[in-house]
Design a protein around this motif. Structure first.
Motif, PDB file in Angstrom:
ATOM      1  N   GLN A 226       5.299  -8.698   2.344  1.00 61.71           N
ATOM      2  CA  GLN A 226       4.295  -8.552   1.287  1.00 61.71           C
ATOM      3  C   GLN A 226       3.300  -7.446   1.618  1.00 61.71           C
ATOM      4  O   GLN A 226       2.961  -6.618   0.761  1.00 61.71           O
ATOM      5  N   LEU A 227       2.818  -7.425   2.853  1.00 60.61           N
ATOM      6  CA  LEU A 227       1.818  -6.439   3.256  1.00 60.61           C
ATOM      7  C   LEU A 227       2.390  -5.032   3.296  1.00 60.61           C
ATOM      8  O   LEU A 227       1.756  -4.073   2.845  1.00 60.61           O
ATOM      9  N   ASN A 229       5.016  -3.895   1.656  1.00 60.90           N
ATOM     10  CA  ASN A 229       5.310  -3.488   0.286  1.00 60.90           C
ATOM     11  C   ASN A 229       4.020  -3.142  -0.468  1.00 60.90           C
ATOM     12  O   ASN A 229       3.927  -2.110  -1.145  1.00 60.90           O
ATOM     13  N   MET A 230       3.010  -4.003  -0.323  1.00 59.48           N
ATOM     14  CA  MET A 230       1.725  -3.786  -0.986  1.00 59.48           C
ATOM     15  C   MET A 230       1.084  -2.479  -0.532  1.00 59.48           C
ATOM     16  O   MET A 230       0.571  -1.699  -1.345  1.00 59.48           O
ATOM     17  N   VAL A 233       3.026   0.662  -1.913  1.00 59.35           N
ATOM     18  CA  VAL A 233       2.764   0.851  -3.343  1.00 59.35           C
ATOM     19  C   VAL A 233       1.334   1.317  -3.571  1.00 59.35           C
ATOM     20  O   VAL A 233       1.072   2.214  -4.391  1.00 59.35           O
ATOM     21  N   LYS A 234       0.414   0.724  -2.847  1.00 63.09           N
ATOM     22  CA  LYS A 234      -1.010   1.046  -2.984  1.00 63.09           C
ATOM     23  C   LYS A 234      -1.287   2.517  -2.674  1.00 63.09           C
ATOM     24  O   LYS A 234      -2.032   3.193  -3.382  1.00 63.09           O
ATOM     25  N   GLU A 240       6.136  -0.934  -8.251  1.00 60.35           N
ATOM     26  CA  GLU A 240       6.335  -2.069  -7.356  1.00 60.35           C
ATOM     27  C   GLU A 240       7.460  -2.941  -7.876  1.00 60.35           C
ATOM     28  O   GLU A 240       7.374  -3.535  -8.945  1.00 60.35           O
ATOM     29  N   GLY A 292      -0.308  -2.005   5.870  1.00 57.44           N
ATOM     30  CA  GLY A 292       0.202  -3.369   5.854  1.00 57.44           C
ATOM     31  C   GLY A 292       0.337  -3.967   7.238  1.00 57.44           C
ATOM     32  O   GLY A 292      -0.009  -5.125   7.474  1.00 57.44           O
ATOM     33  N   ARG A 449      -8.061 -11.116  -7.859  1.00 53.77           N
ATOM     34  CA  ARG A 449      -7.671  -9.881  -7.187  1.00 53.77           C
ATOM     35  C   ARG A 449      -8.681  -8.772  -7.438  1.00 53.77           C
ATOM     36  O   ARG A 449      -9.072  -8.036  -6.522  1.00 53.77           O
ATOM     37  N   ASP A 454     -11.537  -5.324  -2.086  1.00 58.52           N
ATOM     38  CA  ASP A 454     -11.087  -5.019  -0.720  1.00 58.52           C
ATOM     39  C   ASP A 454     -12.121  -5.370   0.346  1.00 58.52           C
ATOM     40  O   ASP A 454     -12.117  -4.795   1.437  1.00 58.52           O
ATOM     41  N   GLN A 479      -0.955 -13.618  -3.280  1.00 59.77           N
ATOM     42  CA  GLN A 479      -1.506 -12.336  -3.670  1.00 59.77           C
ATOM     43  C   GLN A 479      -2.473 -11.752  -2.638  1.00 59.77           C
ATOM     44  O   GLN A 479      -2.897 -10.610  -2.775  1.00 59.77           O
ATOM     45  N   GLU A 482      -3.237 -10.007   3.044  1.00 59.22           N
ATOM     46  CA  GLU A 482      -4.097  -9.289   3.999  1.00 59.22           C
ATOM     47  C   GLU A 482      -5.288 -10.122   4.446  1.00 59.22           C
ATOM     48  O   GLU A 482      -6.097  -9.674   5.270  1.00 59.22           O
TER      49      GLU A 482
END
Length: 497
Positions: A226-227, A229-230, A233-234, A240, A292, A449, A454, A479, A482
């Motif tokens: 997840q991290l 990939n996130m 994409v970020k 995504e 990530g 979110r 952040d 979601q 992190e």
């Protein structure tokens, strides 16, 4: 593309001192009675001076140990309010009266010291997929094995800049380790995580995006995926794709450490192929993966908090989800609801969650009519929690937050009085907005979110009496890979309006 099956391939100043018969430093060579008395007095003075020096020495030593003990407490509060757990208590230090104080052997016990553990440096094994005669997928002269290695080298540099140790399964494009050799390397090196880098391809040219795979049933690998990939994409703004789970991919199935395999783009898609051929874009991909990995090892902190309960069904559902995930949260309860659902209130405490006071009844006008009316309402709720759970609550949350339209004339006096009584209040800096009407579970997740911004420390407001909150809670937790989820305690620096 990924592999699915096993395959091969100084100096000090000198002083001249003149002695006389009355100088005690002549010792026994001085024959006068005055000299003998002087010698005895001097010896007494020397003993006193020696004792004083010893006392000063041990006082200084004690001060040093106290300072280290404070610095190395069980929970070290960081500047941003987060808490570091990578320290061990230094306690029960005892000093003997002799010059050689027993400092122990490094183990806990009477008279011993436990020093801080050295922080472990994470070791990451990066696997650039394919290599040698196995080019992987390719389009118009762009070879997957070369893109994979370029990304792996960039990622390695970024992780080293972050203080991590890195090992690559291959360092050139001529080498082709077998899948077994890649896994063996990671195991022998004692890797903390394993990242395999690949590119994708598909018959339909329009298909694009980043996707990351993990081995089914491994929660740590899922969080890592997840991290990674996130982050990718970020940093790139790429599409995504879904997080994928599989038991067919050898290198992530056979590694015992958390692992994932990222497909950073489709070489069959012209735009992504051109992007991946661009060094600036590859920098972004590597930076995203590194983002990530950094948060995998050093997560931020989120405190999930639930107001207005307990309720019989919804709070029970929330507790079930938290228990399955191994997460502790904080429940700011309503006294009337505690009396209605005592078993749920007991369960909150029994399962290790923090319980705090919200109010006794949710009538803002009555609660905030005066300082006394607030204190009366708080006392009623406090009594309810104590009678049902035996907990002497120290944390609370104002109905509507510490500053709102109903308490603007009294909130400062209430805060002063509650603080004087030893209570701590928490507001929030993240919110599901689940108290609003006509919201969907998807909207609640989006609200949560967007509201975090952040931040490194988030107190997330939710309501355990809202059905849609129970519906989205599992996905909500997913979601925020992190973040580590923690309960509020008296040691946490409060978020306050």
């Amino acid at each position: 593309m990924y592999g699915r099956e096993s395959e091969k391939g100084q100096t000090g100043d000198v002083r001249l001192v003149r002695m006389n018969q009355y100088d005690g430093r002549l010792g026994r060579n001085n024959g006068s009675s005055y000299g003998r008395r002087y010698n005895r007095l001097e010896r007494m003075r020397q003993r006193r001076r020696r004792r004083i020096r010893q006392a000063i020495f041990f006082l200084c030593l004690a001060f040093i140990f106290m300072a280290v003990g404070i610095f190395c407490g069980t929970r070290l509060v960081m500047a941003d309010g987060s808490v570091s757990e990578n320290v061990v208590v230094m306690e029960d230090i005892q000093f003997s009266s002799g010059a050689n104080a027993d400092l122990g052997d490094g183990e806990s016990g009477e008279g011993g010291i436990i020093l801080p553990e050295e922080p472990k440096t994470p070791l990451v094994v990066i696997d650039p997929g394919h290599g040698g005669e196995d080019e992987g997928c390719s389009r118009e002269g762009v070879l997957e094995k070369e893109i994979n290695l370029e990304l792996a080298l960039l990622l390695a540099g970024k992780l080293q800049d972050l203080g991590m140790d890195v090992v690559l399964t291959r360092e050139d494009n001529a080498t082709l380790p077998t899948l077994e050799e890649r896994v063996k390397l990671a195991e022998e090196q004692g890797a903390d995580i394993f990242i395999s880098i690949h590119q994708n391809a598909y018959d339909e040219e329009s298909v694009n995006g980043i996707e990351t795979w993990y081995c089914r049933g491994n929660d740590d690998s899922k969080r890592l995926a997840q991290l990674v990939n996130m982050g990718a994409v970020k940093k790139t703004g790429a599409k995504e794709r879904e997080l994928m789970e599989s038991s067919d991919l050898y290198v992530i199935r056979e590694t015992t450490m958390p692992s994932c395999l990222i497909e950073t783009g489709f070489l069959s898609n012209r735009e992504e192929r051109e992007a991946l051929s661009n060094p600036a874009y590859r920098e972004k991909v590597a930076a995203g993966i590194a983002w990530g990995i950094e948060y995998y090892f050093q997560p931020k902190t989120m405190y999930l908090t639930f107001d207005d309960g307990p309720s019989e069904e919804n709070t029970a559902a929330v507790l079930d989800i938290l228990k399955a995930r191994g997460i502790k949260a904080t429940f700011f309860v309503v006294g009337e609801n505690v009396r209605k659902h005592p078993e749920i209130a007991k369960r909150i405490v029994e399962e290790g969650h923090t319980i705090g006071i919200h109010c006794n009844h949710h009538n803002y006008k009555e609660i905030y009519a005066s300082v006394n009316s607030y204190l009366e309402d708080f006392q009623a709720a406090y009594d309810a929690v104590y009678e049902v759970t035996g907990v002497e609550v120290k944390l609370f949350r104002f109905p509507g937050g510490s500053i709102n339209a109903y308490n603007k004339d009294v909130y400062e006096d209430i805060i002063a009085e509650m603080t004087a009584r030893g209570f701590t209040y928490f507001d929030w800096n993240g919110c599901l907005e689940d108290a609003s009407k006509n919201t969907t579970p998807e909207q609640l997740i989006q609200n949560a979110r967007q509201s975090t911004l952040d931040r490194k420390k988030v107190v997330m407001l939710a309501h355990d009496i809202v059905y849609n909150t129970t519906l989205c809670l599992g996905d909500l937790i997913d979601q925020f890979p992190e973040y580590k989820m923690e309960p509020l305690t008296e040691d946490v620096k409060p978020i306050q309006f």
